[in-house]
Design an enzyme around this catalytic site. Structure first.
Site, PDB file in Angstrom:
ATOM      1  CE1 TYR A   1      -4.112  -1.948   0.839  1.00  0.00           C
ATOM      2  CE2 TYR A   1      -2.430  -3.440   1.664  1.00  0.00           C
ATOM      3  CZ  TYR A   1      -3.720  -3.207   1.245  1.00  0.00           C
ATOM      4  OH  TYR A   1      -4.620  -4.243   1.226  1.00  0.00           O
TER       5      TYR A   1
ATOM      6  CG  HIS B   1      -8.588  -1.385  -3.868  1.00  0.00           C
ATOM      7  ND1 HIS B   1      -9.129  -2.580  -3.457  1.00  0.00           N
ATOM      8  CD2 HIS B   1      -9.626  -0.602  -4.217  1.00  0.00           C
ATOM      9  CE1 HIS B   1     -10.442  -2.519  -3.573  1.00  0.00           C
ATOM     10  NE2 HIS B   1     -10.779  -1.320  -4.020  1.00  0.00           N
TER      11      HIS B   1
ATOM     12  CE  LYS C   1      -3.943  -5.023  -5.636  1.00  0.00           C
ATOM     13  NZ  LYS C   1      -5.260  -4.512  -5.899  1.00  0.00           N
TER      14      LYS C   1
END
Length: 169
Positions: free
Chosen positions: A127, A137, A168
């Protein structure tokens, strides 16, 4: 203020800053704690995950806290496990523990929140600084690899595909 009063005040301030050490248990393949200090550390810095009123730690999280002198880990017989013994046990459970821990430690020391990412098909999810899991997220997935190790193009493509499918970097 007298010099003696100043010294006493500084000592009191140091004592207030010192948080109590988390008492945790290494049982089977997990480390957990039901101590109030564990829940306090979780709420401040998101170490561990709360499940059934206990804080469950990944092995790398527990090792980090042990190394930083914020956690004492005991075996099932209430015997303190030192750092070296903890590493030895962790390596038996996770063959690539040393590599994973080096990456975890580096990221945490840089201020990132790092959590396991098994359900994403990766080792870690990371994160942004000052973002806590649940508030937003994870931005990245991380696959620690030994620096002298190699990946085939197929392995690299598979890891890239995991990152892409989970949105991601």
């Amino acid at each position: 203020m007298t010099e003696k009063k100043i010294k006493e005040t500084k000592a009191d301030e140091k004592e207030e800053k010192n948080e109590k050490t988390i008492k945790a248990v290494f049982a089977n393949e997990i480390v957990y704690s039901d101590a109030k200090e564990a829940k306090d550390v979780y709420s401040k810095s998101r170490f561990g995950e709360i499940k059934e009123d206990k804080v469950i730690y990944s092995l790398v999280e527990a090792m980090y806290l042990v190394e930083k002198k914020k956690m004492d880990v005991y075996d099932g017989k209430d015997k303190l496990i030192n750092e070296e013994e903890f590493k030895k046990r962790a390596r038996k459970i996770e063959g690539n523990f040393n590599v994973r821990y080096a990456v975890f430690k580096d990221m945490r020391d840089r201020g990132f929140i790092v959590k396991t990412a098994l359900k994403f098909g990766a080792d870690f999810r990371v994160y942004d600084r000052n973002v806590k899991p649940g508030e937003d997220h994870a931005r990245w997935v991380v696959f620690p690899v030994y620096e002298a190790g190699t990946l085939t193009w197929y392995e690299w493509a598979a890891k890239n595909r995991v990152a892409h499918s989970t949105r991601k970097k």
